[in-house]
Design a protein around this motif. Structure first.
Motif, PDB file in Angstrom:
ATOM      1  N   PHE A 201      40.593  46.620  43.488  1.00 30.69           N
ATOM      2  CA  PHE A 201      41.616  47.288  43.179  1.00 30.69           C
ATOM      3  C   PHE A 201      43.031  46.264  43.286  1.00 30.69           C
ATOM      4  CE2 PHE A 201      45.380  50.247  43.624  1.00 30.69           C
ATOM      5  CZ  PHE A 201      45.475  50.687  42.222  1.00 30.69           C
ATOM      6  N   ILE A 202      43.254  45.594  44.445  1.00 27.23           N
ATOM      7  CA  ILE A 202      44.520  44.723  44.812  1.00 27.23           C
ATOM      8  C   ILE A 202      44.402  43.481  43.848  1.00 27.23           C
ATOM      9  CG2 ILE A 202      44.865  46.059  47.187  1.00 27.23           C
ATOM     10  CD1 ILE A 202      43.797  43.475  48.268  1.00 27.23           C
ATOM     11  N   GLY A 203      43.235  43.251  43.563  1.00 27.51           N
ATOM     12  CA  GLY A 203      43.090  42.011  43.112  1.00 27.51           C
ATOM     13  C   GLY A 203      43.130  42.252  41.350  1.00 27.51           C
ATOM     14  N   GLY A 204      43.524  43.539  41.008  1.00 34.88           N
ATOM     15  CA  GLY A 204      43.886  43.815  39.579  1.00 34.88           C
ATOM     16  C   GLY A 204      42.977  44.423  38.947  1.00 34.88           C
ATOM     17  N   MET A 205      41.914  45.063  39.362  1.00 33.64           N
ATOM     18  CA  MET A 205      40.861  45.901  38.535  1.00 33.64           C
ATOM     19  C   MET A 205      41.210  47.072  38.574  1.00 33.64           C
ATOM     20  SD  MET A 205      36.660  46.142  38.979  1.00 33.64           S
ATOM     21  CE  MET A 205      36.300  44.486  38.922  1.00 33.64           C
ATOM     22  N   ASP A 206      41.014  47.720  37.588  1.00 30.88           N
ATOM     23  CA  ASP A 206      41.361  49.267  37.192  1.00 30.88           C
ATOM     24  C   ASP A 206      40.849  50.001  38.418  1.00 30.88           C
ATOM     25  OD1 ASP A 206      40.070  51.733  35.582  1.00 30.88           O
ATOM     26  OD2 ASP A 206      42.345  51.441  35.321  1.00 30.88           O
ATOM     27  N   LEU A 207      41.380  51.237  38.724  1.00 26.75           N
ATOM     28  CA  LEU A 207      40.807  51.931  39.805  1.00 26.75           C
ATOM     29  C   LEU A 207      39.305  52.286  39.576  1.00 26.75           C
ATOM     30  CD1 LEU A 207      41.122  53.165  42.541  1.00 26.75           C
ATOM     31  CD2 LEU A 207      42.232  55.101  41.547  1.00 26.75           C
ATOM     32  N   PHE A 208      39.323  52.711  38.008  1.00 26.04           N
ATOM     33  CA  PHE A 208      37.951  53.441  37.761  1.00 26.04           C
ATOM     34  C   PHE A 208      36.774  52.359  37.998  1.00 26.04           C
ATOM     35  CE2 PHE A 208      34.856  54.475  34.666  1.00 26.04           C
ATOM     36  CZ  PHE A 208      34.608  55.726  34.790  1.00 26.04           C
ATOM     37  N   ASP A 209      37.204  51.162  37.363  1.00 21.43           N
ATOM     38  CA  ASP A 209      36.264  50.050  37.260  1.00 21.43           C
ATOM     39  C   ASP A 209      35.930  49.624  38.640  1.00 21.43           C
ATOM     40  OD1 ASP A 209      35.963  50.088  34.408  1.00 21.43           O
ATOM     41  OD2 ASP A 209      37.659  48.684  34.221  1.00 21.43           O
ATOM     42  N   ALA A 210      37.017  49.722  39.504  1.00 23.38           N
ATOM     43  CA  ALA A 210      36.868  49.167  40.698  1.00 23.38           C
ATOM     44  C   ALA A 210      35.862  50.233  41.530  1.00 23.38           C
ATOM     45  CB  ALA A 210      38.181  49.006  41.519  1.00 23.38           C
ATOM     46  N   VAL A 211      35.994  51.286  41.564  1.00 26.25           N
ATOM     47  CA  VAL A 211      34.908  52.434  42.304  1.00 26.25           C
ATOM     48  C   VAL A 211      33.779  52.371  41.692  1.00 26.25           C
ATOM     49  CG1 VAL A 211      34.619  54.836  42.477  1.00 26.25           C
ATOM     50  CG2 VAL A 211      37.092  53.956  42.838  1.00 26.25           C
ATOM     51  N   ASN A 212      33.468  52.206  40.407  1.00 33.23           N
ATOM     52  CA  ASN A 212      32.184  52.112  39.778  1.00 33.23           C
ATOM     53  C   ASN A 212      31.519  50.949  39.981  1.00 33.23           C
ATOM     54  OD1 ASN A 212      31.556  54.630  37.419  1.00 33.23           O
ATOM     55  ND2 ASN A 212      33.714  54.120  37.648  1.00 33.23           N
ATOM     56  N   HIS A 213      31.998  49.834  39.929  1.00 35.16           N
ATOM     57  CA  HIS A 213      31.534  48.594  40.372  1.00 35.16           C
ATOM     58  C   HIS A 213      31.133  48.251  42.018  1.00 35.16           C
ATOM     59  CE1 HIS A 213      32.830  47.057  36.224  1.00 35.16           C
ATOM     60  NE2 HIS A 213      31.724  46.563  36.493  1.00 35.16           N
ATOM     61  N   THR A 214      32.046  49.051  42.662  1.00 36.96           N
ATOM     62  CA  THR A 214      31.807  49.008  44.187  1.00 36.96           C
ATOM     63  C   THR A 214      30.546  49.918  44.439  1.00 36.96           C
ATOM     64  OG1 THR A 214      34.054  48.778  44.720  1.00 36.96           O
ATOM     65  CG2 THR A 214      32.766  49.946  46.337  1.00 36.96           C
ATOM     66  N   PHE A 215      30.384  50.904  43.863  1.00 41.07           N
ATOM     67  CA  PHE A 215      29.242  51.911  43.909  1.00 41.07           C
ATOM     68  C   PHE A 215      27.999  51.011  43.565  1.00 41.07           C
ATOM     69  CE2 PHE A 215      31.242  56.230  43.073  1.00 41.07           C
ATOM     70  CZ  PHE A 215      31.974  56.332  44.051  1.00 41.07           C
TER      71      PHE A 215
END
Length: 483
Positions: A201-215
């Motif tokens: 997220f702090i690297g610039g990825m949208d929060l939704f995408d950040a959470v999904n890709h983290t999962f």
């Protein structure tokens, strides 16, 4: 009465999934998708009501312990039932898919395979995208392990369940109480999830995408919210972060916990982890040099893409930072070989597992020593401890069954007219819980073109691979039921 007791536990697993439907329903509401929100809520209410009714009717049925045989039955049937329930939002979500499609997608999610039947994932509702990734995250550590952590509330012992479900050949007990062990593992899992999502997220990825890709990363799953996976972002920072966390997810989570508790010496003692890192380093250097010398990449790009693809296939995640089918043949051959390895025991990764490869390698070396010195005594050791012969026999049997399973899945899929490269690759990718492979199931392709029969066979392959072959197939043997 024992059968009724098993039904009670399965109903409890269904209830957990029913409650969890509230989360993607909330996500759908945030994006003003009322239809998808209602789909999740209605399905959750329906399955929740059925499971609670069963639990209430069987409230007087109790047993003190679960045997190993019962654990195998519960885990195998539990994953099938959870996958069936998880398929309902896909089927009723107005996505124009058959039930075989929905079941395939659900199994792929919960088994952390990452193979998809959707041609255009970016057009899917946000709630559905979240459910795909969330099913990864749940399946990564295991819904059954989650249940074990709360089973004491029902007076149910859980050691046999976690042994049957755990993705490695052994489970390290971090605490005398198995429920506490499950909670420790989930604490590490959740902690790493929060850290990676924050970094993306702090690297610039949208929060939704950040959470999904983290999962998908921590579960070593591979479902992406983008059609071209991580390659869509074209961001080296994202690729480095995800590659590092894929490597962490492919290591034993018990090892993570011990390191967090300050026990750094376990790294030196853990033969599997050292071999795991050795494979990553060697393969990354070989592929990186191949990309630089034969494909024209600069050193940083070559090293980054090599590490990312080695990590994603070695850990059976299935993300893609590049279309590796366009790479030199040598690089492709190395990645193909990695499909036979998998992550470490006790990780969220699938495949054969590093510990089994290491054990078989050491046993093969010992056999060669015996040929030279027939009277010699050579002890097979892992982590400084002697490995018993029956453990080696069990691993050898697993390896044989694993290869036979891949062969059978390949033959059944090829029977429908699919070419041999795609059939073999799809079998390895599904049984190994990897996702993308080669041929028509490459990193830029999907599984939508397969027949319903092939999708069903591949779904069975995913379940068998996720449950370590033995656990899944043993319940179909006659002697299991004659015990």
């Amino acid at each position: 009465m024992r059968f009724l007791f098993l039904c009670k536990i399965l109903a409890f697993l269904i209830f957990i999934v029913s409650v969890l439907f509230v989360i993607p329903a909330f996500v759908s509401m945030l994006y003003n998708d009322i239809f998808t929100m209602k789909v999740f809520l209605y399905i959750g209410l329906f399955t929740g009501a059925i499971s609670l009714t069963i639990i209430y009717l069987l409230k007087g049925i109790k047993f003190n312990n679960i045997s190993s045989a019962d654990g195998m039955f519960l885990v195998s049937l539990g994953w099938i039932i959870v996958s069936l329930v998880g398929a309902l939002p896909f089927y009723f979500g107005n996505l124009n898919v058959s039930f075989f499609d929905a079941f395939f997608e659900s199994v792929s999610g919960f088994t952390t395979t990452g193979a998809t039947i959707f041609k255009d994932v970016e057009s899917l509702p946000k709630g559905i995208l979240f459910w795909r990734s969330f099913s990864h995250w749940l399946g990564g550590m295991g819904i059954v392990v989650l249940a074990v952590a709360v089973f004491p509330l029902l007076g149910i012992g859980g050691m046999q369940l976690i042994k049957a479900e755990a993705p490695g050949p052994s489970v390290d007990k971090l605490s005398p109480r198995i429920a506490t062990t499950a909670k420790y593992l989930w604490m590490v899992y959740i902690g790493l999830t929060i850290i990676e999502a924050f970094l993306l997220f702090i690297g610039g990825m949208d929060l939704f995408d950040a959470v999904n890709h983290t999962f998908a990363t921590l579960a070593t799953g591979g479902f992406s919210t983008k059609n071209s996976s991580i390659m869509t972002f074209n961001n080296p920072y994202f690729e480095w972060v995800i590659a590092i966390f894929m490597i962490l997810a492919g290591a034993n989570f018990a090892l993570h916990y011990k390191i967090l508790m300050g026990n750094f010496s376990v790294i030196k003692k853990d033969s599997e982890f050292k071999f795991y890192i050795f494979i990553i380093v060697v393969y990354t250097l070989l592929i990186g040099l191949n990309l630089v010398l034969s494909y024209g990449m600069n050193f940083e790009d070559g090293l980054r893409h090599a590490l990312f693809q080695v990590a994603t296939i070695h850990t059976t995640t299935g993300f893609a930072s590049a279309d590796y089918e366009k790479w030199p043949i040598f690089a492709q051959a190395l990645l193909f070989a990695l499909m036979f390895v998998g992550g470490c025991s006790g990780s969220t990764g699938g495949g054969i597992k590093v510990i089994r490869i290491l054990t078989l390698l050491k046993q093969a070396l010992n056999e060669m020593k015996y040929l030279v010195h027939p009277r010699g005594i050579f002890v097979l050791k892992i982590n400084g401890k002697s490995i018993r012969k029956n453990t080696v026999y069990a691993i050898s049997g697993f390896f044989f069954l694993y290869m036979i399973t891949n062969l059978l899945v390949m033959l059944l899929v090829s029977f429908t007219g699919v070419d041999i490269v795609t059939s073999l690759s799809a079998a390895l990718a599904c049984v190994g819980n990897i996702g993308p492979g080669f041929g028509s199931v490459g990193p830029m392709d999907n599984y939508s073109f397969f027949s319903d029969f092939s999708k069903f066979i591949l779904s069975i392959g995913m379940l068998a691979g996720r449950l370590e072959i033995y656990t899944f197939f043993i319940i179909f043997t006659p002697y299991y039921w004659r015990r």
